[in-house]
Design an enzyme around this catalytic site. Structure first.
Site, short mmCIF file in Angstrom:
data_model
loop_
_atom_site.label_atom_id
_atom_site.label_comp_id
_atom_site.label_asym_id
_atom_site.label_seq_id
_atom_site.Cartn_x
_atom_site.Cartn_y
_atom_site.Cartn_z
N ARG A 158 20.33 -21.07 -20.79
CA ARG A 158 20.19 -20.10 -19.67
C ARG A 158 21.54 -19.47 -19.35
NH1 ARG A 158 20.09 -21.82 -14.67
NH2 ARG A 158 18.90 -23.72 -15.09
N TYR B 223 11.63 5.50 -14.61
CA TYR B 223 10.51 4.69 -15.10
C TYR B 223 9.81 4.07 -13.88
CZ TYR B 223 8.41 0.35 -16.76
OH TYR B 223 7.56 -0.69 -16.97
N ASP C 202 20.44 4.72 -16.93
CA ASP C 202 19.43 4.20 -17.85
C ASP C 202 19.43 5.09 -19.10
OD1 ASP C 202 17.15 3.45 -19.24
OD2 ASP C 202 15.93 3.17 -17.44
N LYS D 50 12.40 -0.82 -26.24
CA LYS D 50 12.11 0.51 -26.78
C LYS D 50 12.84 0.70 -28.12
CE LYS D 50 9.89 1.06 -22.93
NZ LYS D 50 9.21 -0.14 -22.55
N1 PLP Z 1 13.81 1.94 -18.48
C1 PLP Z 1 12.94 2.75 -19.10
C2 PLP Z 1 13.32 4.17 -19.35
C3 PLP Z 1 11.71 2.26 -19.53
O1 PLP Z 1 10.86 3.10 -20.16
C4 PLP Z 1 11.38 0.90 -19.29
C5 PLP Z 1 10.08 0.35 -19.72
O2 PLP Z 1 9.16 1.09 -20.05
C6 PLP Z 1 12.30 0.10 -18.63
C7 PLP Z 1 13.52 0.64 -18.24
C8 PLP Z 1 12.01 -1.35 -18.34
O3 PLP Z 1 12.15 -2.10 -19.49
P1 PLP Z 1 11.29 -3.41 -19.86
O4 PLP Z 1 9.88 -2.97 -20.06
O5 PLP Z 1 11.96 -3.91 -21.10
O6 PLP Z 1 11.42 -4.34 -18.72
#
Ligand code: PLP
Length: 385
Positions: free
Chosen positions: A46, A98, A170, A195
């Protein structure tokens, strides 16, 4: 060292004990402590694991960062960072996030007294006033989801720095192959490894990169304390996938460009959103800031919710599914899927019409993908007569 070389060699040195060219997976929760000899750097997974160390070196190199920290998911990474805030702290974010990011603020951290404000793109001119209020954190996603608007990272991070506000970008849609927010002044870059970095729709993970040693220490502490560590196996999978990121992104981009151009001239289509098209609202910023436009294309059809759902069920290779960035092409309908929880009038104000469809263009043959779309559209038109 150039991008592809870093992706393959940084953190990927042969195993010291055996010479194995590919690192073993350290599937262990704990590490033997040999008293009185020196600590070997690990005690409990962890808190850290040799697979994390290797992959974090690789990931940091891709974003030209000093540090990176891997997490159980993209949302796990953000949870870890937000845990450094306290009651009364404020977070400012740009619209186009998101949905899960929005939910984390609105449904979880708000309960603990962390304030959250979203600034609409239309109100971007008020950003200085918002930053003057000294939020602890300024967060944005670029390109945005699902309209793929590109923010000028240099301009926004410069403003935030003037007011001492930490910025987090992001970079999931663009990937480090096409855009490096730290080089443009961001304090933290954040990815969902689920992704493009993972790239095969078979692993969940998240990562944050930074040049700040203080932020790095906070992230490491938060990961260990909250327990949002990834598994060594998942990290090994992500690390393997990242080695082919450059190849995959080139193909995602060339297929996406072909598809955007195909839709742009199509009579059933009202509007195409792809930052690589000259017609896209923020094409000039994208060209200046990104070295490519990635693999997501959004298309607005002149259709109702029901008709749009029928249309997208006609494709063979574009599977109807949430998520994006895998080698296989996917299609998503924001109004009934990812953005369904947003009230209709609010959704429309955001520019998300009932006929809007988001394509995550995979790396299949361009010819097959174009044929799939043509045949799907024809089958829809025939069934609608
Ligand atoms: N940021 C974006 C642009 C996303 O599309 C996503 C998930 O779809 C996330 C963050 C969150 O990631 P995770 O699904 O790996 O928790």
């Amino acid at each position: 060292m150039k991008f592809s070389t870093k992706a393959i060699h940084v953190g990927n040195e042969p195993d010291e004990a055996t010479g194995a060219v590919i690192s073993p997976i350290y599937l262990t929760s704990t590490f033997a402590q040999e008293y009185p000899s020196e600590h070997k750097g690990y005690d409990y997974t962890r808190a850290g694991n040799p697979n994390f160390t290797r992959a974090e070196q690789q990931m940091a190199a891709l974003e030209n960062a000093k540090h990176s920290v891997l997490f159980s998911s993209g949302i796990g990474a953000l949870t870890a960072f937000l845990s450094t805030l306290k009651q009364g702290d404020k977070v400012l974010a740009m619209d186009g996030l998101y949905g899960g990011t929005f939910r984390l603020f609105n449904r979880i951290f708000k309960k603990f007294g962390v304030e959250f404000e979203i600034l609409n793109q239309r109100d971007l001119h008020t950003i200085d006033d918002k930053l003057k209020e000294k939020p602890k954190l300024f967060l944005f996603e670029t390109p945005t989801n699902p309209l793929l608007e590109v923010f000028d990272i240099r301009e926004l991070t410069e403003k935030a720095r003037k007011f001492g506000v930490t910025t987090i970008v992001d970079n999931t849609f663009a990937t480090p192959y096409f855009q490096n927010p730290l080089d443009c002044g961001a304090d933290i870059v954040w990815h969902s490894c689920t992704k493009y970095l993972g790239g095969h729709s078979d692993v969940i993970g998240g990562v944050m990169m930074t040049n700040s040693s203080d932020i790095y220490e906070e992230l490491i502490f938060a990961r260990m304390s909250i327990g949002v560590n990834p598994s060594p196996f998942d990290v090994w999978m992500i690390m393997r996938s990242v080695k082919t990121l450059a190849l995959r992104m080139e193909r995602h981009q060339s297929n996406a460009t072909a598809i955007a151009r195909f839709f742009e001239g199509h009579p059933s289509v009202k509007k195409v959103y792809y930052p690589g098209l000259e017609s896209h609202k923020t094409h000039d910023i994208a060209r200046k800031q990104m070295s490519g436009f990635s693999g997501i294309v959004s298309v607005e059809f002149n259709l109702s919710i029901e008709d749009t759902k029928t249309l997208i069920s006609k494709f063979k290779f574009f599977q109807l599914a949430e998520s994006l960035g895998g080698v296989e092409s996917l299609v998503n309908h924001p109004a009934s899927m990812t953005h369904a929880s947003i009230p209709e009038d609010e959704r429309k104000k955001m520019g998300l019409s009932d006929g809007l469809v988001r394509f995550s263009v995979g790396v299949e043959s361009e010819e097959d993908l174009l044929e799939d779309l043509k045949v799907g559209l024809e089958r829809f038109q025939t069934s609608a007569v």
